[in-house]
Design a protein around this motif. Structure first.
Motif, mmCIF file in Angstrom:
data_model
loop_
_atom_site.group_PDB
_atom_site.id
_atom_site.type_symbol
_atom_site.label_atom_id
_atom_site.label_comp_id
_atom_site.label_asym_id
_atom_site.label_seq_id
_atom_site.Cartn_x
_atom_site.Cartn_y
_atom_site.Cartn_z
ATOM 1 N N THR A 142 31.933 39.235 48.097
ATOM 2 C CA THR A 142 30.586 38.816 47.723
ATOM 3 C C THR A 142 30.088 37.802 48.744
ATOM 4 O O THR A 142 30.826 37.377 49.644
ATOM 5 N N ALA A 143 28.847 37.391 48.583
ATOM 6 C CA ALA A 143 28.282 36.374 49.468
ATOM 7 C C ALA A 143 28.858 34.993 49.163
ATOM 8 O O ALA A 143 28.782 34.096 49.995
ATOM 9 N N GLN A 144 29.436 34.831 47.988
ATOM 10 C CA GLN A 144 30.047 33.554 47.621
ATOM 11 C C GLN A 144 31.455 33.477 48.190
ATOM 12 O O GLN A 144 32.336 34.252 47.809
ATOM 13 N N ARG A 145 31.656 32.570 49.095
ATOM 14 C CA ARG A 145 32.913 32.498 49.826
ATOM 15 C C ARG A 145 34.111 32.218 48.917
ATOM 16 O O ARG A 145 35.155 32.851 49.045
ATOM 17 N N LEU A 146 33.985 31.260 48.007
ATOM 18 C CA LEU A 146 35.108 30.917 47.133
ATOM 19 C C LEU A 146 35.471 32.079 46.212
ATOM 20 O O LEU A 146 36.655 32.324 45.945
ATOM 21 N N ALA A 147 34.469 32.796 45.719
ATOM 22 C CA ALA A 147 34.742 33.960 44.868
ATOM 23 C C ALA A 147 35.455 35.040 45.670
ATOM 24 O O ALA A 147 36.382 35.690 45.168
ATOM 25 N N SER A 148 35.056 35.237 46.904
ATOM 26 C CA SER A 148 35.712 36.236 47.756
ATOM 27 C C SER A 148 37.151 35.838 48.068
ATOM 28 O O SER A 148 38.055 36.680 48.057
ATOM 29 N N ASP A 149 37.351 34.543 48.356
ATOM 30 C CA ASP A 149 38.715 34.073 48.632
ATOM 31 C C ASP A 149 39.612 34.250 47.413
ATOM 32 O O ASP A 149 40.770 34.658 47.528
ATOM 33 N N ARG A 150 39.082 33.965 46.232
ATOM 34 C CA ARG A 150 39.868 34.129 45.008
ATOM 35 C C ARG A 150 40.161 35.607 44.745
ATOM 36 O O ARG A 150 41.247 35.954 44.268
ATOM 37 N N ALA A 151 39.203 36.471 45.057
ATOM 38 C CA ALA A 151 39.411 37.917 44.883
ATOM 39 C C ALA A 151 40.538 38.406 45.782
ATOM 40 O O ALA A 151 41.347 39.249 45.370
ATOM 41 N N VAL A 152 40.620 37.872 46.992
ATOM 42 C CA VAL A 152 41.708 38.241 47.910
ATOM 43 C C VAL A 152 43.048 37.819 47.326
ATOM 44 O O VAL A 152 44.012 38.595 47.301
ATOM 45 N N ILE A 153 43.128 36.586 46.832
ATOM 46 C CA ILE A 153 44.384 36.066 46.273
ATOM 47 C C ILE A 153 44.820 36.899 45.067
ATOM 48 O O ILE A 153 45.995 37.269 44.946
ATOM 49 N N GLU A 154 43.884 37.205 44.179
ATOM 50 C CA GLU A 154 44.234 37.983 42.990
ATOM 51 C C GLU A 154 44.649 39.409 43.346
ATOM 52 O O GLU A 154 45.564 39.959 42.735
ATOM 53 N N ALA A 155 44.001 40.010 44.338
ATOM 54 C CA ALA A 155 44.394 41.354 44.772
ATOM 55 C C ALA A 155 45.791 41.326 45.378
ATOM 56 O O ALA A 155 46.602 42.231 45.135
ATOM 57 N N GLN A 156 46.093 40.290 46.155
ATOM 58 C CA GLN A 156 47.437 40.180 46.728
ATOM 59 C C GLN A 156 48.484 39.999 45.635
ATOM 60 O O GLN A 156 49.578 40.573 45.712
ATOM 61 N N GLU A 157 48.164 39.227 44.601
ATOM 62 C CA GLU A 157 49.116 39.046 43.497
ATOM 63 C C GLU A 157 49.337 40.350 42.739
ATOM 64 O O GLU A 157 50.471 40.675 42.378
ATOM 65 N N ARG A 158 48.271 41.106 42.492
ATOM 66 C CA ARG A 158 48.421 42.399 41.806
ATOM 67 C C ARG A 158 49.278 43.345 42.635
ATOM 68 O O ARG A 158 50.185 44.013 42.112
ATOM 69 N N ALA A 159 49.012 43.401 43.934
ATOM 70 C CA ALA A 159 49.789 44.290 44.811
ATOM 71 C C ALA A 159 51.238 43.828 44.896
ATOM 72 O O ALA A 159 52.159 44.654 44.917
ATOM 73 N N THR A 160 51.468 42.520 44.930
ATOM 74 C CA THR A 160 52.826 41.995 45.031
ATOM 75 C C THR A 160 53.635 42.311 43.769
ATOM 76 O O THR A 160 54.805 42.682 43.851
ATOM 77 N N LYS A 161 53.011 42.194 42.603
ATOM 78 C CA LYS A 161 53.721 42.532 41.360
ATOM 79 C C LYS A 161 54.037 44.020 41.287
ATOM 80 O O LYS A 161 55.116 44.418 40.822
ATOM 81 N N ALA A 162 53.120 44.853 41.749
ATOM 82 C CA ALA A 162 53.390 46.294 41.791
ATOM 83 C C ALA A 162 54.494 46.596 42.805
ATOM 84 O O ALA A 162 55.337 47.471 42.582
ATOM 85 N N LEU A 163 54.510 45.860 43.921
ATOM 86 C CA LEU A 163 55.564 46.040 44.926
ATOM 87 C C LEU A 163 56.924 45.693 44.333
ATOM 88 O O LEU A 163 57.911 46.397 44.581
ATOM 89 N N ALA A 164 56.999 44.626 43.542
ATOM 90 C CA ALA A 164 58.271 44.252 42.913
ATOM 91 C C ALA A 164 58.788 45.383 42.030
ATOM 92 O O ALA A 164 59.978 45.702 42.060
ATOM 93 N N GLU A 165 57.909 45.993 41.257
ATOM 94 C CA GLU A 165 58.322 47.118 40.413
ATOM 95 C C GLU A 165 58.813 48.288 41.254
ATOM 96 O O GLU A 165 59.809 48.938 40.909
ATOM 97 N N ASN A 166 58.146 48.566 42.367
ATOM 98 C CA ASN A 166 58.571 49.658 43.247
ATOM 99 C C ASN A 166 59.945 49.381 43.848
ATOM 100 O O ASN A 166 60.798 50.272 43.907
ATOM 101 N N ILE A 167 60.171 48.150 44.289
ATOM 102 C CA ILE A 167 61.465 47.798 44.886
ATOM 103 C C ILE A 167 62.570 47.907 43.841
ATOM 104 O O ILE A 167 63.636 48.482 44.102
ATOM 105 N N VAL A 168 62.341 47.376 42.649
ATOM 106 C CA VAL A 168 63.362 47.425 41.595
ATOM 107 C C VAL A 168 63.666 48.878 41.228
ATOM 108 O O VAL A 168 64.832 49.244 41.027
#
Length: 180
Positions: A142-168
């Protein structure tokens, strides 16, 4: 062809499909099933419980390690008597999905977390199993920088948790098929 012949043909097809499905139902064994029933199940559960997971650098590494410990130990903390070490190295790749032509920047992106892992016996530097897994998550810019930065962090956390399940899942599959 009359309506009766068509419905009889459909009924025959459904009956054939159900019969084939019933015949194949016994061919599949669940990975995390009852270990006394499923061959290799006991190896997978015991192997996962005996994994030591060292620290992984970075924010995504902390999330991944915590999720791996939770998935392998059942939420019970670290392994009491570890026999193997699961080491993971992470790579992050971000790709634009949609482009906002008016602003000249991406409006949606996808983040992919790739984890290369090794399983090594404690005290032995030679890995006995190697693998790689990945997981992706998308997010909106979005045009709001902080909202975009938070969206990146949350997407990385979602992907990381899915990665943990794949590795296990991959490591459990390896333990289940590994001869003891």
């Amino acid at each position: 062809m009359s309506w009766a012949e068509t419905s009889l043909l459909r009924l025959l097809r459904v009956a054939t499909l159900c019969g084939a499905a019933a015949g194949l139902a016994g061919c599949l064994t669940p990975l995390y099933g009852d270990p006394t029933v499923v061959s290799g199940g006991r190896n997978a559960q015991a192997g996962l419980r005996d994994l030591e997971i060292p620290e992984i650098p970075g924010r995504n590494g902390v999330v991944l390690r915590n999720e791996l410990i939770y998935l392998t130990q059942g939420g019970g903390g670290r392994a009491a008597n570890p026999t193997h070490v699961l080491r993971v190295t992470l790579r992050v790749d971000t790709v634009p999905i949609a482009l906002n032509t008016a602003a000249g920047r991406p409006s949606a992106q996808s983040v992919t977390i790739i984890g290369d892992y090794t399983v090594t016996p404690i005290g032995d530097p030679q890995p006995i199993h190697r693998g790689s897994a990945f997981a992706s998550a998308s997010f909106d810019r979005t045009a709001q920088r902080l909202a975009s930065d938070r969206a990146v962090i949350e997407a990385q956390e979602r992907a990381t948790k899915a990665l943990a399940e794949n590795i296990v899942t991959q490591v459990a599959g390896w333990y289940a098929t590994r001869p003891r």
